[in-house]
Design an enzyme around this catalytic site. Structure first.
Site, PDB file in Angstrom:
ATOM      1  CD  GLU A  65      14.132 -12.320 -13.872  1.00 55.39           C
ATOM      2  OE1 GLU A  65      13.778 -12.954 -12.731  1.00 55.39           O
ATOM      3  OE2 GLU A  65      13.536 -11.126 -14.042  1.00 55.39           O
TER       4      GLU A  65
ATOM      5  NE  ARG B 239       4.331   1.846  -0.390  1.00 50.81           N
ATOM      6  CZ  ARG B 239       5.645   1.571   0.245  1.00 50.81           C
ATOM      7  NH1 ARG B 239       6.742   1.893  -0.629  1.00 50.81           N
ATOM      8  NH2 ARG B 239       5.702   1.001   1.476  1.00 50.81           N
TER       9      ARG B 239
ATOM     10  CD1 TRP C 141      -0.804  -6.078  -4.066  1.00 51.89           C
ATOM     11  CD2 TRP C 141      -0.564  -6.769  -1.872  1.00 51.89           C
ATOM     12  NE1 TRP C 141      -0.595  -7.329  -4.183  1.00 51.89           N
ATOM     13  CE2 TRP C 141      -0.391  -7.977  -2.987  1.00 51.89           C
ATOM     14  CE3 TRP C 141      -0.210  -7.027  -0.499  1.00 51.89           C
ATOM     15  CZ2 TRP C 141       0.238  -9.193  -2.585  1.00 51.89           C
ATOM     16  CZ3 TRP C 141       0.107  -8.319  -0.346  1.00 51.89           C
ATOM     17  CH2 TRP C 141       0.272  -9.301  -0.980  1.00 51.89           C
TER      18      TRP C 141
ATOM     19  CB  CYS D  50      -1.130   0.107   1.123  1.00 54.98           C
ATOM     20  SG  CYS D  50      -1.956  -1.435   1.327  1.00 54.98           S
TER      21      CYS D  50
ATOM     22  CG  ASN E 204       2.403   0.646   3.881  1.00 52.76           C
ATOM     23  OD1 ASN E 204       3.580   1.203   3.683  1.00 52.76           O
ATOM     24  ND2 ASN E 204       2.207  -0.736   3.448  1.00 52.76           N
ATOM     25  N   GLY E 205       0.726  -1.353   5.911  1.00 52.04           N
ATOM     26  CA  GLY E 205       1.485  -2.447   7.025  1.00 52.04           C
ATOM     27  C   GLY E 205       0.585  -3.328   7.336  1.00 52.04           C
TER      28      GLY E 205
ATOM     29  CE  LYS F 192       9.344  -2.187  -9.963  1.00 53.03           C
ATOM     30  NZ  LYS F 192       9.661  -3.446 -10.850  1.00 53.03           N
TER      31      LYS F 192
ATOM     32  CG  HIS G 234      17.749 -36.546 -12.317  1.00 57.00           C
ATOM     33  ND1 HIS G 234      18.241 -37.767 -11.990  1.00 57.00           N
ATOM     34  CD2 HIS G 234      18.810 -35.808 -12.981  1.00 57.00           C
ATOM     35  CE1 HIS G 234      19.592 -37.824 -12.371  1.00 57.00           C
ATOM     36  NE2 HIS G 234      19.874 -36.756 -12.789  1.00 57.00           N
TER      37      HIS G 234
ATOM     38  CD  GLU H  78       6.895 -10.705 -12.552  1.00 57.60           C
ATOM     39  OE1 GLU H  78       6.301 -10.184 -11.485  1.00 57.60           O
ATOM     40  OE2 GLU H  78       7.978 -10.623 -12.862  1.00 57.60           O
TER      41      GLU H  78
ATOM     42  CE  LYS I  92      10.342 -10.696 -14.741  1.00 58.93           C
ATOM     43  NZ  LYS I  92      11.252  -9.747 -13.743  1.00 58.93           N
TER      44      LYS I  92
HETATM   45  C1  F6R Z   1       9.473 -10.042 -10.585  1.00 58.06           C
HETATM   46  C2  F6R Z   1       9.685  -9.150  -9.304  1.00 58.06           C
HETATM   47  C3  F6R Z   1       9.586  -9.467  -8.124  1.00 58.06           C
HETATM   48  C4  F6R Z   1      10.794  -8.833  -7.230  1.00 58.06           C
HETATM   49  C5  F6R Z   1      10.738  -9.131  -5.812  1.00 58.06           C
HETATM   50  C6  F6R Z   1      11.733  -8.485  -4.854  1.00 58.06           C
HETATM   51  O1  F6R Z   1       9.793  -9.451 -11.642  1.00 58.06           O
HETATM   52  O2  F6R Z   1       9.941  -7.761  -9.534  1.00 58.06           O
HETATM   53  O3  F6R Z   1      10.133 -10.936  -7.820  1.00 58.06           O
HETATM   54  O4  F6R Z   1      11.977  -8.839  -7.724  1.00 58.06           O
HETATM   55  O5  F6R Z   1       9.482  -8.879  -5.242  1.00 58.06           O
HETATM   56  O6  F6R Z   1      11.530  -6.915  -4.909  1.00 58.06           O
HETATM   57  P1  F6R Z   1      12.830  -6.052  -4.621  1.00 58.06           P
HETATM   58  O7  F6R Z   1      13.895  -6.092  -5.698  1.00 58.06           O
HETATM   59  O8  F6R Z   1      12.332  -4.627  -4.907  1.00 58.06           O
HETATM   60  O9  F6R Z   1      13.181  -6.413  -3.260  1.00 58.06           O
END
Ligand code: F6R
Length: 592
Positions: free
Chosen positions: A469, A27, A72, A2, A98-99, A587, A492, A476, A473
């Site tokens: 990775e 957020r 969120w 949030c 927020n929290g 994010k 395996h 998500e 990507k």
């Molecule tokens: C995926 C993504 C997340 C962040 C994760 C950690 O695209 O962005 O998996 O990498 O939430 O976030 P940070 O790097 O901000 O600690």
């Protein structure tokens, strides 16, 4: 998670609060709302992102005080009742939070005993009522906050307005970030400085267990004992936080295309006259340590896998941990470990929890982050910034490449190995070539796989780390179930999942592992998989899907990750999904 904002005395509160919420919607964006005082507390809120709220909030608001929130969802589904701001039963207290309040059930029971009832399911509504309860019994709002601080367990950043104090805002913080921006005759609050930098460069950062009162001209902050604390005014030179799409349709596309610029900026920042410029004391601590631990989450964890391998290459022993796992069973390999935390946002709650443990053990630590002034940047012993510019899209792209690049440079600087600088510079041409020539091909693959339910990425060594990775990507933002498998592990177990038509995307960029990967391709093809290969030219075969220029194989996460990012982007686009704001995500993950 949030995001919260608030302002007092500002000439256009609607503009500040709504634009501020847009800035903070990394957020969370499940729902959004605002509250202000005009002959009583008025609230506008609804499910959906801030853009929708903008349509609801009247243009001609007359007020001196306003708070806002983008959510969120943690406690309670995203519906209007659970959307912030929350107002207390007797309409005295209205707040944004927020929290996560850990003991909210106990507090709720306590309040029910005091004849309180609740319209929603959030822990935040309970906080509003608890403050009101103490305010009505103590008759003093600051005493009420102090008492709440004693009772509440968990994390909170709160911006509070009170019906009896139309010219004052109250704040309270523990665990979640809260920054005050000081203006000339006006003041702001926000979860981070980004919504305020347009209007001020002077900030006050609240510490945990602090609360206070803000007016148009004053800020008074108190510690948990009620003692007034002198706060330092911090002048912040925050990198320009531009939310300009610069003509791109989505932030993700813009950010993928900023990857070369990101690498160049790191080279400019951390290399001068062909030599690395990292702080000698940091390098000495790294050299003296007998073990380097990496801790991170998600994409940042994936970059630690690559980075860890670089340090191993220079003779360091390493281990890599997912923050949420390590925090509940902390281990400290070696006699003198040095800990590298990695976080794009610098606000990830799981990692902040780890830092607390690291500090309790008095261990040397470094944060690698994109966000100067973030909680981790401020609280770690050393900090190296990624200088990637703001990353708005929820799916991290340029920051991943920046993390890997910076880790490679840091590892190489331990041995003053400067060949990396040439290899990084060469990789720029590979990336530009992908940008210039391969997008139509990637779009074609995207179209072929967009309706699939399952998919596999295969690679070995550095190509496996990249596969992890690439797979994250894709899942998500396109919601296709995807897994990354090291080529050698197929037999395996995972090979049991290979069936007719399943897409398998294979990276072949390492001369050492290429022959084995070709063997893996035959194994999955003979079971009906539809294989797509991404190979470097010197290792390629005519049947490969994408053939890229050669580069130093250990830089695959830098040189060819763009292909994986474009693919995820074009699949999500072809499916008509919200590329920059995938469902259920935010994010910055500021809850554990
Ligand atoms: C995926 C993504 C997340 C962040 C994760 C950690 O695209 O962005 O998996 O990498 O939430 O976030 P940070 O790097 O901000 O600690």
């Amino acid at each position: 998670m949030c995001g919260i904002v608030g302002c007092l005395g500002f000439k256009n509160p609607r503009e500040y609060v709504l634009n501020g919420l847009k800035t903070l919607d990394y957020r969370g964006y499940d729902s959004a709302g605002v509250a202000y005082y005009n002959d009583g507390i008025r609230i506008y809120k609804d499910v959906g992102a801030v853009e929708h709220l903008m349509e609801l909030v009247p243009q001609d608001i007359k007020t001196d005080i306003m708070i806002g929130h983008t959510r969120w969802a943690t406690h309670g589904v995203p519906n209007v009742a659970n959307t912030h701001p929350h107002i207390s039963k007797h309409k005295k207290i209205c707040l944004v939070h927020n929290g996560v309040i850990e003991n909210y059930e106990d507090v709720k029971k306590f309040l029910i005993g005091k004849h309180y009832d609740f319209y929603g399911d959030t822990d935040s509504e309970i906080v509003a009522n608890l403050i009101e309860h103490y305010y009505l019994s103590e008759n003093d709002i600051l005493d009420a906050l102090k008492k709440c601080m004693f009772v509440l367990k968990g994390s909170y950043a709160l911006a509070i307005i009170c019906n009896d104090y139309p010219d004052e805002m109250f704040v309270m913080k523990n665990g979640s970030p809260l920054v005050i921006g000081k203006g000339d005759g006006f003041n702001f609050v926000a979860s981070d400085a980004s919504p305020m930098i347009k209007y001020t460069d002077a900030f006050i950062e609240l510490n945990d267990q602090e609360y206070g009162r803000i007016t148009k001209t004053n800020v008074d902050i108190y510690d948990a004992n009620g003692v007034k604390v002198t706060k330092k005014l911090i002048k912040k030179d925050i990198e320009s936080i531009s939310h300009d799409l610069k003509g791109y349709p989505h932030y993700m596309l813009k950010e993928i295309e900023e990857i070369p610029q990101t690498i160049k900026r790191l080279l400019e920042t951390y290399v001068k006259d062909g030599k690395y410029t990292f702080d000698e004391s940091l390098l000495n601590k790294l050299r003296e340590s007998d073990h380097i631990m990496f801790i991170a989450c998600g994409t940042s964890y994936h970059s630690s896998l690559v980075g860890g391998r670089y340090f191993e290459h220079y003779g360091k022993s390493t281990s890599k941990y997912i923050a949420s796992e390590w925090a509940f069973d902390p281990v400290f390999p070696g006699n003198k470990p040095f800990i590298i935390l990695i976080s794009q946002s610098g606000e990830t709650a799981d990692l902040i929890h780890c830092l607390k443990i690291i500090k309790e053990h008095n261990l040397k630590n470094l944060i690698i982050t994109n966000t100067g002034g973030s909680t981790l940047d401020r609280n770690c012993m050393y900090s190296l910034l990624l200088h990637s510019g703001v990353e708005v899209s929820v799916a991290s792209t340029k920051a991943y490449v920046a993390q890997v690049t910076l880790l490679a440079m840091l590892a190489a600087s331990l041995s003053k190995d400067t060949k990396l600088i040439d290899d990084l510079t060469d990789s720029l041409d590979v990336i530009y070539d992908i940008q210039d020539h391969y997008k139509p091909l990637i779009m074609k693959v995207a179209d072929e796989i967009k309706d699939k339910k399952n998919l596999f990425y295969l690679g070995r060594s550095f190509d496996y780390f990249l596969s992890l990775e690439a797979s994250l990507k894709l899942k998500e933002i396109s919601y296709i179930h995807s897994e990354a498998i090291p080529g050698g592990e197929l037999k395996h177990g995972p090979i049991a999942l290979i069936e007719k038509g399943i897409p398998v995307i294979v990276f072949i960029t390492d001369p050492e592992t290429a022959p084995s990967m070709r063997g893996n391709i035959e194994e999955v093809k003979s079971r009906g998989a539809k294989v797509y290969t991404i190979a470097t030219k010197s290792l390629s075969r005519p049947e490969d899907t994408i053939m890229v220029e050669d580069y130093a194989y250990y830089l695959s996460s830098v040189a060819v990750s763009s292909i994986a990012f474009y693919l995820a982007y074009y699949v999500a686009l072809a499916k008509g999904l919200n590329v920059d704001k995938p469902r259920n995500l935010a994010k910055s993950v500021t809850v554990e």
